[in-house]
Structures are given as structure tokens and as C-alpha cells.
Design a protein around this motif. Sequence first.
Motif: not given
Lengths: 251, 199
Positions: B2, B28, B63
Motif C-alpha cells: 500500500d 484492503d 495499491d
Amino acid sequence: MATDGPETLDFVNIPQQTSSSTPLSLNPSTSNSSIPNPSSQTSLPPPSIFTSPTSTISTSSHPSLALLHLLSKSVPVLLYIFGTVFTSNFIFLFVLLILLLASDFWLTKNVTGRRLVGLRWWSTVNEDGSTQWIYESSDHQNPNKSDSSIFWTFLYLPFLVWSLFLVLGFVRLKFQWLPICLVSLSLSGANIYGYYKCSKEQKGKLDYLVKQGMEEGLRGAMGSGAFRGAVWDVFTTGNGKGYETVPGQQV
Amino acid sequence: MDGHMDGQIDSVTPTTLDEPVSETILRDLRSVYSKLRVVLAPSNVRATSYEDNEALKLLKDWDLWGPLLICLILSVLLSVDAGSHGALVFSAVFMLVWVGAAIVTLNAQLLGGSISFFQSVCVLGYCVFPLVISAFVLLLLHTFVNSIILDLVIVTLAFIWSTRASVVFIGQFISEERKTLAVYPVFFFYIFLSWMILI
């Protein structure tokens, strides 16, 4: 070159402490039995995972994490080698491997590095868009020796193994497996690079190992007359005629 | 993987590490989902109000999970239809998406853009999502009807959607004169992907 007995035929002559018939084996009861002891007594290498696996894991401060670190790196390798035995669906294997490799990367970067050796690396993006990499190491100066040996061994080892797979894949023309090797190499390479920059201690250890290896090799090689002759040959005419002037060499 | 981290530098008792793994995964997943929504509705980005700039901020938190999932899904979809060459198609599409994204990013960076490498790869990866939807739709469609015109229409729509989304994002970081230069490779990248979907 005349055949003068075993000494000139040996390329490297390392003095044997045990009899030559004992094979190099994993002996859990005595650690370091198969590693030639460095002559200096100041710092022995920590117990290696290969010579005493059970004691290494049990002396670790986070045994389950250490085992997880080990497994998450070995499972993709095993799956890569043996996966086709279980399933003929290449795509399923590919996807599974990629997901395993990605989760292993995440695990190593976020969990095991922090817990086992107290190191951390990440990146932030600045306002102007440039990426800034940050390397962090904890203040604790005495990491558990088994922890760090497990961590670092299994950081470097998979990289070597996957490079081998990459080369083998090229040679055997199995190009469809190559993206997996490339992905694995880049992920583990990124982790290695990040943690390497974090750890100055590790740099020192690597230097020590390299020096040890070189000293060991040179010490052994110097004992053999054939090697001396060859080296001398390199530095003289190089056309093979240098043999006659080598001291102590029986041609 | 990330781009955002907590400000705390304490590496021994980290704040996010103590949360249970399920929470991490959910966090996430939620981030991936919100980025996908932003990509699918790119018209918000032009407005200058605070809420709409959230979209831009969201894409600053790059990400690589999203692009990975998208790439895997696309490769699977394309190889399902490919018959005997399935495995090769799969690997080829996978490599193509990543290498193509990297090349387009390099191009944008060489043109003096102020976007970071991973951000751009992230954006390009997410913007492939409309093409993934079109591939999925095509797959379903082929069980009923095999009309090439319909295929073309669907893929073209998805292509325009993807290109527009990514141009809007990347265009934020590149100066006006160079914008078309930066857009060309993106254009070709998505054309190539669309062509692979059509075939």
C-alpha cells in the motif's frame, strides 16, 4: 603432467577433521557439526536452520511466526515443482501460485520482518509525485539469534531457488512458467533490497561470510601444488610453457 | 503493498499489526472496491469541490492488489474461451498487462509527469476494469449469439470508458501540451487489450 599420486589430483585440499566416510547429514543433537569451525573464537555463526532445525525453531521467540515464514516461502516452490502431479489445470496452478507469492510478499514485508528482526520498510508519495522510501529498524539491539538466522536464510534462499527455476525454464523451453518465476523474483528481490537497506548488521555479517569463504577457499587451494602451478601459469607466459619454472611443482 | 502508512514510526508495537487479519483483509478489500467505483464513474474528477477531490486523493493511495486481481480475472476470462492455447493465452495476457502498464508509465514519467511509478501502474490497472466487464459480457453472450457486430460494439464502449477514465486521471499530472503525447501509449495499450478480447 605426470601422475604423482593423489596430492596433485586434488584440486582443493581441506584438512579433514572427521573420517571421509561420514556424509554431511542433518544431526539435530549437535549443532554446527557439519560447518567447518572458523578459527576465530570471537563470533560463531548462529545455529543454522539446516544443522539443527528443531532447536533453531524452538529457541526462536516467535516459533509459529518463524514456521509460517518458512512455510510461506517453501509452499510456492513445492507447488511449482510438484503441482502438475496433482492437477493438469495450468491456469488454476498459475493463479494459486501468484496469489501465494503475493500473500507471502505481504506477510514478509508487514509481519515477519517486524516481529522476527525488528525491521520495516515502506514508501510514501510526496506532493510532487516522487516516491520516498523509508527504512526503519527497531531500537532493540539484541534480536534473537535463531529468529534472525531463520529470517535471513529464508529471505535469500527462495531468490536463489527461483532464479534457478527461471534458468531451467528457459533451457527447457517451458515459457509459460516464466512469468511466475519473474513475479517471484521481483517480489522477493524487493523484500531483499528493502531489508538489506534496513540492516547494517546484516551487511557486516555478509562481509564476514564472504571473507570467511574466500579465506577458506584460498587456504585450501594454496595447499595444492597443481593450483599453484596453474596460478603461476596465468601470471607468466600463459602459453603453457610456464610449468617448468614453478617451484615445488612436479610436472 | 500500500502507498499509505500510519504516521507512527514505532516498529515494535505497530498499530495496524495488532488488528486481526480479517480486519486487515477487509480494509484492503474496501479500498479496492472504492477505487473501482471511482474508476467506473470518472466524471466526478473534473469538479473542484472537496468531496470530488476525494476521488483524486483515493488514487494517490496506490495499491497493487487491485490491478493484480483485475489482471488475473482478465487472463482467466480470456483463456477460458481460447481452447487448447488457454495456458499460453493466460500467461501472455498476464505479462502483457503488467509490461504494458510499466511501459506506459515510463513514457508518462519521461514526459515530465509528476506521477509516481506505482500510482500510474495502479491507475492503469484499475482502468482496465471496464474491459474486464466487457470480456465477461462477451463470454456470456457467446453462449447465445455469435454476432461480431455486437462484440465490436460492446468492446468499443468498454474501450472508450477505460481510456477516458485513465486519461482523466493521468492528465492531472501532465502539462497540457504534452497531454496528447502521454495519451497515445495509453490509447494503444487499451486498443491492444481490446483486440485480444475480441479475438
